[in-house]
Every structure is written in C-alpha cells, then in structure tokens.
Design a protein around this motif. Structure first.
Motif, PDB file in Angstrom:
ATOM      1  N   ILE A 167       0.829  -1.202   0.000  1.00  0.00           N
ATOM      2  CA  ILE A 167       0.000   0.000   0.000  1.00  0.00           C
ATOM      3  C   ILE A 167       0.866   1.255   0.000  1.00  0.00           C
ATOM      4  O   ILE A 167       0.508   2.270  -0.606  1.00  0.00           O
ATOM      5  N   THR A 168       2.032   1.183   0.647  1.00  0.00           N
ATOM      6  CA  THR A 168       2.913   2.350   0.710  1.00  0.00           C
ATOM      7  C   THR A 168       3.398   2.767  -0.666  1.00  0.00           C
ATOM      8  O   THR A 168       3.385   3.956  -1.009  1.00  0.00           O
ATOM      9  N   VAL A 169       3.830   1.813  -1.494  1.00  0.00           N
ATOM     10  CA  VAL A 169       4.345   2.186  -2.818  1.00  0.00           C
ATOM     11  C   VAL A 169       3.210   2.692  -3.711  1.00  0.00           C
ATOM     12  O   VAL A 169       3.413   3.593  -4.541  1.00  0.00           O
ATOM     13  N   ILE A 170       2.008   2.145  -3.555  1.00  0.00           N
ATOM     14  CA  ILE A 170       0.865   2.655  -4.312  1.00  0.00           C
ATOM     15  C   ILE A 170       0.493   4.056  -3.823  1.00  0.00           C
ATOM     16  O   ILE A 170       0.177   4.952  -4.619  1.00  0.00           O
ATOM     17  N   PHE A 171       0.544   4.256  -2.507  1.00  0.00           N
ATOM     18  CA  PHE A 171       0.298   5.583  -1.928  1.00  0.00           C
ATOM     19  C   PHE A 171       1.264   6.613  -2.523  1.00  0.00           C
ATOM     20  O   PHE A 171       0.840   7.715  -2.917  1.00  0.00           O
ATOM     21  N   LEU A 172       2.526   6.284  -2.600  1.00  0.00           N
ATOM     22  CA  LEU A 172       3.513   7.222  -3.146  1.00  0.00           C
ATOM     23  C   LEU A 172       3.215   7.551  -4.602  1.00  0.00           C
ATOM     24  O   LEU A 172       3.316   8.709  -5.023  1.00  0.00           O
ATOM     25  N   ALA A 173       2.863   6.534  -5.382  1.00  0.00           N
ATOM     26  CA  ALA A 173       2.557   6.767  -6.789  1.00  0.00           C
ATOM     27  C   ALA A 173       1.369   7.713  -6.933  1.00  0.00           C
ATOM     28  O   ALA A 173       1.394   8.643  -7.753  1.00  0.00           O
ATOM     29  N   ALA A 174       0.311   7.494  -6.134  1.00  0.00           N
ATOM     30  CA  ALA A 174      -0.868   8.356  -6.215  1.00  0.00           C
ATOM     31  C   ALA A 174      -0.569   9.762  -5.707  1.00  0.00           C
ATOM     32  O   ALA A 174      -0.973  10.763  -6.324  1.00  0.00           O
ATOM     33  N   PHE A 175       0.132   9.866  -4.590  1.00  0.00           N
ATOM     34  CA  PHE A 175       0.427  11.170  -4.001  1.00  0.00           C
ATOM     35  C   PHE A 175       1.264  12.024  -4.948  1.00  0.00           C
ATOM     36  O   PHE A 175       0.927  13.189  -5.220  1.00  0.00           O
ATOM     37  N   LEU A 176       2.340  11.474  -5.479  1.00  0.00           N
ATOM     38  CA  LEU A 176       3.254  12.249  -6.310  1.00  0.00           C
ATOM     39  C   LEU A 176       2.634  12.619  -7.653  1.00  0.00           C
ATOM     40  O   LEU A 176       3.043  13.605  -8.279  1.00  0.00           O
ATOM     41  N   SER A 177       1.652  11.842  -8.106  1.00  0.00           N
ATOM     42  CA  SER A 177       0.981  12.158  -9.365  1.00  0.00           C
ATOM     43  C   SER A 177      -0.108  13.211  -9.190  1.00  0.00           C
ATOM     44  O   SER A 177      -0.456  13.903 -10.146  1.00  0.00           O
ATOM     45  N   THR A 178      -0.651  13.337  -7.981  1.00  0.00           N
ATOM     46  CA  THR A 178      -1.779  14.233  -7.744  1.00  0.00           C
ATOM     47  C   THR A 178      -1.366  15.574  -7.173  1.00  0.00           C
ATOM     48  O   THR A 178      -2.006  16.600  -7.441  1.00  0.00           O
ATOM     49  N   VAL A 179      -0.291  15.621  -6.381  1.00  0.00           N
ATOM     50  CA  VAL A 179       0.036  16.835  -5.643  1.00  0.00           C
ATOM     51  C   VAL A 179       0.398  17.994  -6.569  1.00  0.00           C
ATOM     52  O   VAL A 179       0.013  19.146  -6.302  1.00  0.00           O
ATOM     53  N   VAL A 180       1.090  17.721  -7.670  1.00  0.00           N
ATOM     54  CA  VAL A 180       1.502  18.817  -8.555  1.00  0.00           C
ATOM     55  C   VAL A 180       0.309  19.443  -9.282  1.00  0.00           C
ATOM     56  O   VAL A 180       0.212  20.683  -9.348  1.00  0.00           O
ATOM     57  N   PRO A 181      -0.636  18.668  -9.858  1.00  0.00           N
ATOM     58  CA  PRO A 181      -1.808  19.321 -10.451  1.00  0.00           C
ATOM     59  C   PRO A 181      -2.600  20.165  -9.463  1.00  0.00           C
ATOM     60  O   PRO A 181      -3.104  21.240  -9.823  1.00  0.00           O
ATOM     61  N   VAL A 182      -2.736  19.703  -8.215  1.00  0.00           N
ATOM     62  CA  VAL A 182      -3.441  20.512  -7.211  1.00  0.00           C
ATOM     63  C   VAL A 182      -2.681  21.811  -6.969  1.00  0.00           C
ATOM     64  O   VAL A 182      -3.271  22.902  -6.922  1.00  0.00           O
ATOM     65  N   PHE A 183      -1.375  21.724  -6.807  1.00  0.00           N
ATOM     66  CA  PHE A 183      -0.526  22.902  -6.607  1.00  0.00           C
ATOM     67  C   PHE A 183      -0.672  23.879  -7.777  1.00  0.00           C
ATOM     68  O   PHE A 183      -0.874  25.089  -7.592  1.00  0.00           O
ATOM     69  N   GLN A 184      -0.608  23.351  -9.016  1.00  0.00           N
ATOM     70  CA  GLN A 184      -0.733  24.210 -10.197  1.00  0.00           C
ATOM     71  C   GLN A 184      -2.124  24.834 -10.276  1.00  0.00           C
ATOM     72  O   GLN A 184      -2.266  25.980 -10.717  1.00  0.00           O
ATOM     73  N   GLY A 185      -3.133  24.077  -9.845  1.00  0.00           N
ATOM     74  CA  GLY A 185      -4.474  24.630  -9.859  1.00  0.00           C
ATOM     75  C   GLY A 185      -4.620  25.817  -8.927  1.00  0.00           C
ATOM     76  O   GLY A 185      -5.254  26.828  -9.270  1.00  0.00           O
ATOM     77  N   VAL A 186      -4.038  25.715  -7.733  1.00  0.00           N
ATOM     78  CA  VAL A 186      -4.152  26.794  -6.754  1.00  0.00           C
ATOM     79  C   VAL A 186      -3.402  28.037  -7.223  1.00  0.00           C
ATOM     80  O   VAL A 186      -3.933  29.162  -7.168  1.00  0.00           O
TER      81      VAL A 186
END
Length: 256
Positions: free
Chosen positions: A126-145
């Motif tokens: 679950i940890t490696v899947i968590f990292l894949a999801a987190f790192l793929s999602t955090v930048v679009p959210v940041f760019q959106g803000v």
C-alpha cells in the motif's frame, strides 16, 4: 438538443467500432501466430474458468483493496499539501524541494526500502501505491491553486472576504478540475504500480497471478490479468469522470 444527441450517439458508435477493431486486430495477431499470442476466445475461456473457481474474483478484490487504499490515502494527502504549497509561499518553500526530489524517484525503487522498514505484509504494498498516487496528484493541485486568476481573488478581497472565505469560495471551485485531473493521473499510476507492489510476498492479486503464470508460460492467464486490470482501471476512471462532471457542473464546457 437533437444535434447534441446525435453527437453523443456518434461518439458511442465510434467507441464501439474502436473496441471491435481492437478485438479484430488481436484475433488477427493470434491467427498469424505472432509471438504465440492467444486469441480473445481462449483468453475469455480461461477467464471464465478463473471466475468459476473463484480465483479471479479473489485476486481482483485483493488488488482493488490495495489500489483503493493506496490511491485514497495518496489523494487525501496530496490535496492539503498541494493546496498549502499553492496558497502559502512558506509552505511551498518547505515542501516543494521534497516533492520534486521524490517525483524523480520511481515508486518501484522504494520497494526494497519498504520491505526492510515495513516487512512483507500489506503495508509495503500500500505504501508504494500511496507514493505513486500522491506524487501524481500533488503537482496538479498545486498548479491549480497558483493558477487561480488574481482578479477573482482581488475582487473577493474588495468585497470584504478574508483568506478562509476566499480559499473556500474562490480557490477550491477553481482548483476542482485540476484536482480531478490529478486524481485520474494518480489512479493510473496506482494501477501501474500494483503489479510490482504485489511482488512483495503477495498470495493473492492480479499482479501476483500474472507473475505466477509467467513461470509456467501461461499466456492465457497473463492476458486475463492484463484485461482485468485494464477494465477495472477504466471503470474507476469513468466513475471519477462522472464525479468530476457533477462537481464542476457550473463550469462551461465545450460541446461533446
């Protein structure tokens, strides 16, 4: 209205033609004996066998549980981190170097470390899947803000809104499309990481079943796993798209 309905039916028809064309090409490759690729018929028959004995259902549920858990946790962590990075320069200075550092490290490279630190149970998978999801999602959210139009924020301030109100009433709605785009990317990354994550002493799972089939050159079972992952990922992506349409109903869209 009639023109829009015709366009929707045209899109659906083209989708059906695309699927049938893909199946026909697959059958052609199998008939030509390209690399021993099995055709749709034998793969469907093998899939039916695995469903009948409960193997495919158990594997799919195990993989779904891992993907959903890792994806949900990764997305839940990415939203506040990305929002803080975009809204507060101090938070950006603190978090962005680490986000960019880990983004260039494939989550699969974390597997040996995860095994050493977390053992061989569900936690490292679950940890490696968590990292894949987190790192793929955090930048679009940041760019959106950071991409929210300054005039909207300034207008809200002129009307007397404080930072919390501006963030909830202006920034969040404007960032929602970016959030869903990041979530869709994160979902794809989660499924892509699944097979490698199930290398970690798994006893069930689609990735595990494919790895076991590889040992015996069982191409039909490998194709069943590939098709199952693709269909489950496609279904989850469509659910995200439906949620996005509901959450962003206010937004003007190009006619489909």
């Amino acid at each position: 209205m009639r023109a829009a309905a015709r366009r929707r039916w045209t899109v659906r028809l083209l989708g059906a033609v695309s699927v049938l064309t893909g199946l026909a090409l697959w059958q052609l490759l199998a008939a030509l004996g390209a690399g021993g690729v099995p055709g749709p018929g034998p793969v469907a028959a093998r899939g039916a066998e695995l469903v009948a004995d409960g193997t495919l259902i158990a594997d799919a549920l195990a993989s779904l549980r891992r993907v959903l858990t890792g994806f949900a946790l990764g997305t839940a962590a990415a939203i506040p981190v990305g929002a803080l990075m975009g809204w507060y320069p101090t938070a950006r200075a603190l978090f962005e170097p680490w986000v960019q550092f880990f983004r260039v490290i494939p989550p699969l490279a974390i597997i040996p470390l995860a095994i050493v630190l977390l053992g061989i149970d569900e936690a490292p998978k679950i940890t490696v899947i968590f990292l894949a999801a987190f790192l793929s999602t955090v930048v679009p959210v940041f760019q959106g803000v950071i991409g929210v139009e300054r005039t909207l924020i300034d207008a809200a301030r002129v009307l007397g809104a404080g930072d919390p109100t501006i963030f909830v009433r202006v920034v969040v709605p404007a960032t929602t499309p970016f959030l869903f785009a990041g979530a869709r990317i994160g979902l794809g990354a989660s499924w892509s990481t699944l097979v490698a994550a199930e290398l970690i002493a798994a006893q069930k799972g689609l990735g595990y079943r494919m790895q076991q089939a590889q040992l015996y050159y069982d191409l039909e079972t490998i194709f069943v796993g590939i098709v199952s992952i693709g269909l489950l990922g496609l279904l989850m992506d469509r659910l995200l798209m439906a949620a996005e349409r509901r959450a962003t109903a206010w937004q003007e869209r190009r006619a489909a």
